[in-house]
Design a protein around this motif. Structure first.
Motif, short mmCIF file in Angstrom:
data_model
loop_
_atom_site.label_atom_id
_atom_site.label_comp_id
_atom_site.label_asym_id
_atom_site.label_seq_id
_atom_site.Cartn_x
_atom_site.Cartn_y
_atom_site.Cartn_z
N LEU A 178 0.86 -1.19 0.00
CA LEU A 178 0.00 0.00 0.00
C LEU A 178 0.89 1.23 0.00
O LEU A 178 1.84 1.33 0.78
CB LEU A 178 -0.90 0.02 1.24
N ALA A 179 0.62 2.18 -0.89
CA ALA A 179 1.40 3.43 -0.91
C ALA A 179 0.49 4.57 -1.37
O ALA A 179 0.42 4.90 -2.55
CB ALA A 179 2.60 3.29 -1.83
N VAL A 180 -0.21 5.14 -0.40
CA VAL A 180 -1.05 6.32 -0.66
C VAL A 180 -0.59 7.37 0.33
O VAL A 180 -0.85 7.27 1.53
CB VAL A 180 -2.55 6.02 -0.47
N ARG A 181 0.12 8.38 -0.16
CA ARG A 181 0.77 9.32 0.72
C ARG A 181 -0.14 10.46 1.16
O ARG A 181 -1.09 10.81 0.47
CB ARG A 181 2.01 9.89 0.04
N ASN A 182 0.25 11.06 2.27
CA ASN A 182 -0.43 12.21 2.83
C ASN A 182 0.15 13.51 2.29
O ASN A 182 -0.29 14.57 2.68
CB ASN A 182 -0.28 12.20 4.36
N ASN A 183 1.19 13.41 1.46
CA ASN A 183 1.87 14.61 0.97
C ASN A 183 0.95 15.47 0.11
O ASN A 183 0.03 14.98 -0.53
CB ASN A 183 3.09 14.23 0.14
N ASN A 184 1.27 16.76 0.08
CA ASN A 184 0.46 17.66 -0.74
C ASN A 184 0.82 17.47 -2.22
O ASN A 184 1.91 17.00 -2.56
CB ASN A 184 0.65 19.11 -0.29
N PRO A 185 -0.09 17.83 -3.11
CA PRO A 185 0.11 17.63 -4.56
C PRO A 185 1.37 18.28 -5.11
O PRO A 185 1.99 17.76 -6.03
CB PRO A 185 -1.14 18.24 -5.18
N PHE A 186 1.76 19.42 -4.54
CA PHE A 186 2.97 20.09 -5.02
C PHE A 186 4.19 19.21 -4.83
O PHE A 186 5.01 19.04 -5.74
CB PHE A 186 3.15 21.43 -4.29
N LEU A 187 4.35 18.62 -3.65
CA LEU A 187 5.51 17.79 -3.37
C LEU A 187 5.54 16.52 -4.20
O LEU A 187 6.61 16.01 -4.54
CB LEU A 187 5.55 17.43 -1.88
N LEU A 188 4.37 15.98 -4.52
CA LEU A 188 4.31 14.73 -5.28
C LEU A 188 4.91 14.88 -6.67
O LEU A 188 5.30 13.89 -7.29
CB LEU A 188 2.86 14.24 -5.39
N LYS A 189 5.02 16.12 -7.17
CA LYS A 189 5.63 16.35 -8.47
C LYS A 189 7.14 16.07 -8.46
O LYS A 189 7.76 15.97 -9.51
CB LYS A 189 5.40 17.80 -8.91
N PHE A 190 7.71 15.95 -7.27
CA PHE A 190 9.14 15.76 -7.14
C PHE A 190 9.51 14.35 -6.68
O PHE A 190 10.68 13.99 -6.67
CB PHE A 190 9.73 16.78 -6.15
N LYS A 191 8.52 13.57 -6.27
CA LYS A 191 8.78 12.24 -5.71
C LYS A 191 9.09 11.21 -6.78
O LYS A 191 8.56 11.28 -7.89
CB LYS A 191 7.57 11.78 -4.89
N PRO A 192 9.94 10.22 -6.46
CA PRO A 192 10.24 9.14 -7.41
C PRO A 192 9.20 8.04 -7.34
O PRO A 192 8.29 8.08 -6.50
CB PRO A 192 11.59 8.64 -6.92
N ALA A 193 9.35 7.03 -8.19
CA ALA A 193 8.42 5.90 -8.23
C ALA A 193 8.95 4.71 -7.43
O ALA A 193 8.65 3.55 -7.73
CB ALA A 193 8.18 5.48 -9.68
#
Length: 374
Positions: free
Chosen positions: A223-238
């Motif tokens: 399971l991988a559903v993060r609490n991060n805001n949408p702005f930060l998710l643009k920088f996260k890896p897969a």
């Protein structure tokens, strides 16, 4: 066994400036691990360096471990002409993590390749390595390279068959979306005979952080559903998707750009946005064993591009290709350009770098407030 790669046209220096005690320990571990595999050596470095410091309170950050140190080890073990250094080398290609790029380094006489993770866009550099394709702003100087997979990952025990007894979140528990921590979701899982497993680590409990992140032996679904805001998710890896492929586990993932960029079919992962979506997906996996196995087998095929050998090849191709071409052009600058132009350019880029850092931090805070209010 690591896959050997063809030598680079020019040597590449990975810059890792550390306190003297940490640097000595780093080199000691690398020297003693000369006969170890890349994965074993990296595991030793993580174990020692992330928890150690002169005052025994904090270790070397994962940004430095993940980028210059791990990349150096992986490429060095594959026979490439790379070196780990504590200072920028004049006239050479130097790769550095974002946090080690600063105007104070006065690196205008080095060809700097910056590694961008979830930080502002690095401007005090000649080229960039990015871990999310949304950060490729200039196709000539920005290059996507997947993040390294989890070192020494332990795959799911194949004797578990198609069981669905454990749903695992591999990450900092505070980043798991709040709705997946609620009692209603936990009860719904129990009715399916499934338990949510997560390491409830904290900053003050360093020895518990990352301890079990590599172990998927008893994991049935990720399971991988993060609490991060949408702005930060643009920088996260897969990374969580790639690790699930390597582990042989189906993955229930949130709608993050990095996952969507790698998706080629519905078998790559199951996208979920709510606990209800997750329960529905688990019910289907439970009732259709063939579906479960198809996802696992698809992951085994997809992982070949993104395992350590695959990522090493990404690095080699980028370093030997566009970065080498950029370096050649940089070398051909006139004497006037080298002596006067480079320092002036460096001073200008330092201002842009500062502005990008400010914009990133501002957007992160604004988006975090917006997300919390929602």
């Amino acid at each position: 066994m690591t896959l050997p790669l063809e030598q680079l046209p020019y040597p590449v220096y990975f810059v890792c400036h550390l306190p003297k005690e940490s640097e000595n320990l780093l080199r000691k571990v690398i020297h003693e691990g000369a006969s170890s595999t890349a994965e074993d050596l990296i595991d030793q470095l993580y174990e020692v360096l992330r928890l150690w410091s002169p005052d025994h309170r904090a270790g070397i950050g994962t940004d430095i471990l993940n980028w210059p140190i791990q990349t150096y080890v992986q490429l060095m073990k594959r026979g490439l002409n790379v070196e780990l250094v504590s200072r920028y080398v004049p006239g050479q290609i130097c790769v550095a993590a974002y946090e080690q790029i600063s105007p104070k380094k006065l690196a205008f006489n080095s060809f700097v390749v910056a590694c961008q993770y979830d930080r502002g866009r690095p401007e005090l550099c000649n080229h960039r390595i990015v871990q999310n394709q949304l950060n490729v702003i200039d196709v000539n100087t920005d290059h996507f390279v997947p993040h390294w997979p989890q070192p020494n990952l332990i795959c799911r025990d194949h004797n578990r068959g198609n069981r669905l007894e454990t749903l695992a979140y591999k990450g900092r528990f505070r980043n798991l979306a709040d709705s997946f921590k609620q009692s209603d979701f936990i009860k719904a899982l129990e009715q399916l005979g499934t338990t949510l497993i997560a390491d409830k680590n904290t900053k003050t409990d360093l020895k518990q952080v990352w301890v079990n992140w590599h172990d998927y032996s008893q994991v049935d679904v990720v399971l991988a559903v993060r609490n991060n805001n949408p702005f930060l998710l643009k920088f996260k890896p897969a990374s969580k998707l790639i690790n699930a492929w390597l582990a042989g586990c189906p993955a229930l993932l949130g709608p993050e750009p990095a996952y969507q960029q790698l998706r080629k079919s519905d078998l790559d992962y199951i996208e979920v946005q709510s606990p209800e979506d997750a329960i529905s997906a688990l019910k289907r996996l439970k009732s259709e064993p063939g579906y479960y196995q198809a996802i696992v087998e698809n992951g085994w095929q997809r992982m070949r591009e993104y395992d350590a050998d695959g990522v090493a090849k990404f690095w080699r191709d980028v370093l030997a290709g566009p970065i080498t071409e950029g370096y050649k052009s940089w070398q051909k600058q006139s004497l006037l350009g080298k002596v006067i132009g480079r320092p002036i350019w460096y001073a200008q880029q330092a201002q842009y770098h500062k502005q990008q850092r400010f914009l990133f931090n501002t957007n992160r805070e604004v988006n975090s407030l917006s997300t919390n209010q929602e």
